[in-house]
Design a protein around this motif. Structure first.
Motif: not given
Length: 187
Positions: A59-74
């Protein structure tokens, strides 16, 4: 009538169960407490972030927001995911520059409950990324707490329950499929 034949038969059946592995084929009772403990024990070197902290960070991350990686199946990802999460295969080769990410880029990895996510986060760390963590409780806990889920840009409420074993950790109102409809669980 002697008790010996009954005792011999009972011991024989017990021995057979031990030999064939049937005595250990039932999965352990599944609780969040046990799952989260097991993940922490297996991956003590991998940091985690709570669902509450991640929601604030996004919500407040802006430029510091993390990249979210989803490692579940398609199939799991296509039902729902966190907003703007990238779906990646947990078996992908990882090296510096992976998918254009910088080594100092904040990255949060998630899956259904956390095992695959913690494993992938560890591999990212080993490849030289140093601001990596996994989402504790992953998308199941996120959904159970009523946090935002998406299918593309559309807000949704359902999550793929993974399989009939792990799906028990997902509240029924969020299960996209009945646990009976799913294939056999992988223990």
């Amino acid at each position: 009538m002697s008790e010996k034949p009954f005792l011999v038969r009972s011991l024989s059946v017990f021995a057979l169960l031990l030999i064939t592995g049937c005595a250990n084929s039932l999965p352990p009772e599944l609780t969040w407490e046990k799952v989260l403990y097991a993940i922490r024990e297996k991956f003590p070197d991998v940091a985690s972030v709570s669902t509450e902290k991640l929601e604030r960070w996004i919500t407040v991350g802006g430029d510091y927001a993390p990249v979210l990686l989803d490692v579940r199946t398609v199939d799991e990802y296509e039902v729902s995911h966190l907003y703007h999460a990238w779906r990646v295969s947990p078996n992908e080769k990882i090296r510096l520059g992976y998918r254009g990410l910088k080594r100092e880029q904040p990255i949060v990895v998630y899956d259904s409950v956390g095992f695959r996510a913690a494993s992938f986060a560890r591999r990212l760390q080993q490849a030289g990324f140093w601001q990596v963590c996994y989402l504790e409780g992953s998308i199941f806990k996120w959904a159970n707490e009523g946090r935002a889920l998406y299918k593309g840009e559309k807000r949704v409420t359902m999550v793929h329950p993974c399989d009939s074993y792990w799906g028990k950790l997902l509240n029924p109102e969020h299960r996209a499929l009945s646990l009976v409809d799913l294939g056999e669980p992988v223990y």
